[in-house]
Write an enzyme that holds these catalytic residues in place. Structure first.
Site, PDB file in Angstrom:
ATOM      1  N   GLU A  71     -25.017 -11.447 -38.072  1.00  0.00           N
ATOM      2  CA  GLU A  71     -24.045 -11.092 -39.289  1.00  0.00           C
ATOM      3  C   GLU A  71     -22.751 -11.180 -38.949  1.00  0.00           C
ATOM      4  O   GLU A  71     -22.177 -11.080 -37.798  1.00  0.00           O
ATOM      5  CB  GLU A  71     -24.466  -9.748 -39.469  1.00  0.00           C
ATOM      6  CG  GLU A  71     -23.414  -9.115 -40.687  1.00  0.00           C
ATOM      7  CD  GLU A  71     -23.676  -7.756 -41.164  1.00  0.00           C
ATOM      8  OE1 GLU A  71     -23.260  -7.291 -42.245  1.00  0.00           O
ATOM      9  OE2 GLU A  71     -24.253  -6.867 -40.264  1.00  0.00           O
TER      10      GLU A  71
ATOM     11  N   LYS B 288     -25.466 -10.630 -48.511  1.00  0.00           N
ATOM     12  CA  LYS B 288     -25.825  -9.112 -48.408  1.00  0.00           C
ATOM     13  C   LYS B 288     -25.997  -8.308 -49.686  1.00  0.00           C
ATOM     14  O   LYS B 288     -24.928  -8.110 -50.429  1.00  0.00           O
ATOM     15  CB  LYS B 288     -24.818  -8.451 -47.474  1.00  0.00           C
ATOM     16  CG  LYS B 288     -25.511  -7.165 -46.741  1.00  0.00           C
ATOM     17  CD  LYS B 288     -24.501  -6.695 -45.573  1.00  0.00           C
ATOM     18  CE  LYS B 288     -24.999  -5.634 -44.780  1.00  0.00           C
ATOM     19  NZ  LYS B 288     -24.340  -5.214 -43.757  1.00  0.00           N
TER      20      LYS B 288
ATOM     21  N   CYS C  45     -28.327  -7.300 -42.324  1.00  0.00           N
ATOM     22  CA  CYS C  45     -28.671  -6.023 -41.414  1.00  0.00           C
ATOM     23  C   CYS C  45     -29.253  -5.036 -42.437  1.00  0.00           C
ATOM     24  O   CYS C  45     -30.340  -4.804 -42.513  1.00  0.00           O
ATOM     25  CB  CYS C  45     -27.159  -5.831 -41.169  1.00  0.00           C
ATOM     26  SG  CYS C  45     -27.007  -4.593 -39.819  1.00  0.00           S
TER      27      CYS C  45
END
Length: 591
Positions: A41, A113, A153
């Site tokens: 990330e 994300k 994540c």
């Protein structure tokens, strides 16, 4: 389609250097036949970049770095790069936490994300806007088109029964169930925590069984300020079984072939393979020990903790441009543990320690410090503070109407030592390591501008009882292999029974013991853990059977010490809640 997991140690904000590190991994992966390389990330920035994301010049530099990477990419290999995608318009935040696919000659954003953490040390909603739809990448390889689900994540952390809580919002895994995926990819920057590596694997296994496909998880590794990232990337198959495991607390490049359902690791990716991390001309810290010395089997809890602390010190020193470290070595267990960690991180030849005895220092403590230094092979100097104490007493007597006494006199000794250490560190260009533990920081059993001086609090997130446990493990035979791998003496005791078994004491007055001022640590630490990490109220602890007067006393000490902690050096975070960026209580407050 062969995939490469590039577990990289990025320098936050070094877009050029991080781009070179990614390119180096891609070239190695291409040599192993990888079609796609996965990086962590925000891999181009390093995590967490914090307010660097607000600088327009760095966002412009990001574009140049992506273009430079695309121009140099091997022809048959692509790479997924974590980046910050600007969003046009005047609304804020104006970025997505995104993933770009970079191939020879070009790049494009392919994933964003969805779940943005703003708890503990995370503050992503300050910078990013969440994506509203799932991300799927179609990629051709081996004569077919692969459908790859992309998550970043926190998008994987949606199993409330496994993790105890979850962010409000979408379930990115559920939204991918209708997408007919071949693989699920997760690019992470997940910091170290006790038991966290196993939890990540359980979350990935749950996602694999929900989607019916393997899950590939790549994590950042390295220390960035107080955060330590342990790496430990992996692949689980569609049934949730681990089929590839990357190294703990070290860079790693692993290649996995879904058809073969097994992976191989490239041990030739050195920590120094990208642009220099230290400023030009400054001394450099050696890379982590060779791969042959580090087992890929999951280390036990004490070894994981030690490796994380060693990595945190090594990277903090290296990335901040320090060639060596200094600490005060009292003969007590806290400074002994910090000395061991520093020697493992930097090499004993780059660590210097000072004894600073006062009239109240015991001969045993001085001997214990000397013996430890000899076992570790670090340089030890001695600077007695008695003459300085006399001079300070003479200087302060007119202002105080008498010589300093009580806590003033005790704190003065600590401040004299802190001043000496800072002077030597300044002169020698060393990183001064603070040796205080979490129990002391919690209740304020420490001195501002004294023993709290330093650039990094190495064990500031370890309770005193944890310090005792870790030192007992270090002295046990089962730690020998780990000690050898970290360049520490492997035979016999390291800390030493004399240090481990003596009653804790600051030695600031005759026959002083920590227990004169505090409850025994075996009693204190469980109360502190409940108050600090579980945010329990005193009433809840009393209802659970704790002594009411003791709990109230500890809670008051915790509250009153907030102003000290606000001025403490950063502490390497290894617990669920550490003092620092994840602890945001006001100084002037009631309740």
């Amino acid at each position: 389609m062969r995939l490469a997991l590039a577990q990289l140690d990025a320098l936050v904000g070094d877009l050029v250097g991080n781009g070179e590190r990614i390119l180096n991994a891609c070239r190695r992966a291409a040599g192993a036949g990888a079609r796609l390389v996965l990086t962590p990330e925000l891999s181009l920035w390093g995590y967490p970049p914090r307010d660097l994301l607000l600088r327009p010049s760095l966002l412009e530099a990001q574009t140049r770095a992506l273009e430079s990477l695309a121009a140099a990419m091997p022809a048959a290999t692509g790479v997924l790069v974590g980046m910050a995608e600007p969003i046009p318009g005047t609304e804020r935040p104006a970025l997505h936490n995104a993933v770009a696919l970079v191939e020879a000659g070009g790049w494009r954003v392919v994933g964003r994300k969805r779940l943005l953490p703003s708890y503990d040390v995370f503050d992503e909603r300050r910078y990013f806007r969440p994506a509203e739809a799932p991300s799927v990448l179609e990629l051709g390889s081996d004569g077919r088109t692969w459908r790859l689900g992309l998550t970043i994540c926190e998008d994987l952390w949606v199993e409330e029964e496994l993790q105890g809580h979850r962010l409000a919002g979408a379930d990115p895994i559920a939204d991918l169930q209708a997408q007919r995926l071949d693989l699920l990819l997760n690019l992470s920057a997940s910091p170290f925590g006790q038991g966290k590596a196993a939890l990540r694997r359980r979350l990935a296994a749950r996602a694999a069984t929900r989607l019916g496909v393997p899950v590939v998880y790549v994590n950042q590794v390295g220390g960035n300020d107080e955060l330590v990232f342990d790496g430990a990337g992996f692949v689980v198959d569609a049934a949730g079984a681990v089929v590839l495991q990357q190294a703990w607390s070290a860079e790693d490049l692993s290649v996995w072939d879904p058809a073969a359902s097994q992976g191989t690791a490239d041990r030739s990716l050195p920590a120094e393979s990208a642009a220099p991390l230290a400023p030009q001309g400054s001394p450099t810290i050696p890379p982590a020990p060779g791969w042959s010395l580090l087992s890929l089997a999951e280390p036990e809890a004490s070894e994981q903790l030690l490796r994380a602390l060693v990595l945190g010190v090594r990277d903090y020193a290296r990335k901040c441009g320090f060639g060596g470290a200094l600490l005060g070595l009292s003969g007590g267990i806290d400074s002994a543990l910090v000395a061991v960690i520093a020697c493992a991180a930097l090499g004993a030849e780059r660590v210097r320690a000072l004894r600073m005895p006062s009239p109240w220092s015991s001969e045993g403590s001085l001997t214990d410090a000397a013996d430890l230094a000899a076992r570790l092979g670090l340089a030890l100097g001695t600077l007695p503070i008695a003459p300085l104490m006399e001079a300070m007493e003479g200087a302060l007597t007119p202002a105080l109407g008498g010589p300093p006494a009580g806590l003033t006199a005790e704190n003065l000794q600590s401040r004299l030592r802190g001043t000496l250490l800072m002077a030597v560190a300044n002169q020698e260009g060393q990183l001064l390591l603070s040796t205080g533990n979490k129990s002391e920081l919690a209740v304020g059993y420490c001195t501002l501008y004294g023993d709290m001086n330093g650039g990094l609090a190495v064990i500031g997130d370890l309770y005193k009882t944890t310090v005792f446990r870790l030192c007992a493990w270090l002295d046990a035979p089962e730690s020998a292999a780990c000690r050898a791998a970290l360049g520490l003496p492997a035979a016999g005791e390291l800390i030493g029974a004399a240090i481990r078994t003596k009653p804790p004491s600051a030695e600031l007055r005759p026959d002083q013991r920590d227990s004169d001022s505090l409850p025994d640590y075996a009693v204190l630490d469980p109360i502190l853990k409940a108050l600090v990490e579980e945010l329990a109220s005193p009433e809840q602890l009393v209802a659970a059977g704790a002594d009411a007067a003791l709990v109230e006393r500890v809670a008051n000490l915790l509250r009153r010490a907030e102003f000290k902690r606000r001025q403490a050096p950063p502490a390497l975070k290894v617990s669920g809640r550490a003092f620092g960026s994840g602890w945001r209580f006001p100084i002037a407050a009631g309740g």
